[in-house]
Write a protein that holds these residues in place. Structure first.
Motif, mmCIF file in Angstrom:
data_model
loop_
_atom_site.group_PDB
_atom_site.id
_atom_site.type_symbol
_atom_site.label_atom_id
_atom_site.label_comp_id
_atom_site.label_asym_id
_atom_site.label_seq_id
_atom_site.Cartn_x
_atom_site.Cartn_y
_atom_site.Cartn_z
ATOM 1 N N TYR A 49 51.984 46.821 32.902
ATOM 2 C CA TYR A 49 50.518 46.498 32.765
ATOM 3 C C TYR A 49 49.891 46.676 34.131
ATOM 4 O O TYR A 49 50.378 45.835 35.253
ATOM 5 N N GLN A 53 43.114 47.009 34.033
ATOM 6 C CA GLN A 53 43.178 48.240 33.449
ATOM 7 C C GLN A 53 41.895 48.095 32.539
ATOM 8 O O GLN A 53 41.670 47.138 31.667
ATOM 9 N N SER A 54 41.163 49.148 32.216
ATOM 10 C CA SER A 54 40.108 49.308 31.365
ATOM 11 C C SER A 54 40.420 49.439 29.901
ATOM 12 O O SER A 54 39.390 49.001 28.996
ATOM 13 N N SER A 55 41.672 49.584 29.421
ATOM 14 C CA SER A 55 41.870 49.522 28.038
ATOM 15 C C SER A 55 43.097 48.663 27.553
ATOM 16 O O SER A 55 43.781 48.461 28.648
ATOM 17 N N ALA A 145 42.749 44.304 27.770
ATOM 18 C CA ALA A 145 42.164 44.864 29.168
ATOM 19 C C ALA A 145 41.551 43.818 30.032
ATOM 20 O O ALA A 145 40.909 42.770 29.668
#
Length: 164
Positions: A49, A53-55, A145
């Motif tokens: 991970y 992070q955007s998603s 996210a």
């Protein structure tokens, strides 16, 4: 009749990784309809991970149920526990005092939180009969996210219960 929860192994993850390992194997019995069932779980291993992070990070696992001595048809319900969070809306992977939010879902659209039918969750289900003695269910897992956890090995433990 409710079967006892299947045995689970501890969950482990590498630094900057999150993993959810569900491992179960337990004989189940019900007179007249089913002689025994064996439950095998392939856990959701999220892998790495990346902070912020955007998603969502999504991965799948499976629950396999194999039954013998079946007469007629039987419906099974498959429940998943809350894990360390003790609530269904947001499960947590834990590393010391740090957490990473995730959840387990019954559907590939990530809309039905898989639990025991309480707290906004739904139960999984399967039908077995003389011709279809096995059932395989997919566990859809996702880590939300935009989280910024410190580095560490994050883990959770989930109990899988098969009821019939």
């Amino acid at each position: 009749m409710s079967a006892r929860p299947a045995s689970l192994s501890p969950l482990r993850a590498l630094p900057w990784c999150a993993a959810l390992a569900l491992c179960a194997a337990a004989p189940l019995a019900r007179a007249a309809s089913i002689t025994s069932c064996t439950v095998t779980v392939s856990g959701v291993a999220f892998g790495t991970y990346t902070p912020m992070q955007s998603s969502a990070l999504a991965m799948n696992g499976t629950i396999n149920i194999a039954c013998t001595g079946i007469t007629g048809r039987s419906s099974l319900t498959i429940d998943l526990s809350t894990g360390a969070s003790n609530i269904y809306p947001t499960r947590t992977l834990v590393s010391g005092s740090s957490t990473l939010n995730y959840n387990l879902y019954l559907d590939p659209g990530y809309t039905q939180v898989w639990g025991n039918g309480t707290g906004g969750s739904v139960e999984g289900g399967a039908k077995i009969n003389n011709g279809h003695r096995n059932a395989t269910l997919t566990i859809y897992g996702a880590i939300g996210a935009g989280q910024d956890p410190p580095p560490g090995s994050y883990a959770d433990m989930i109990e899988v219960s098969v009821n019939y």
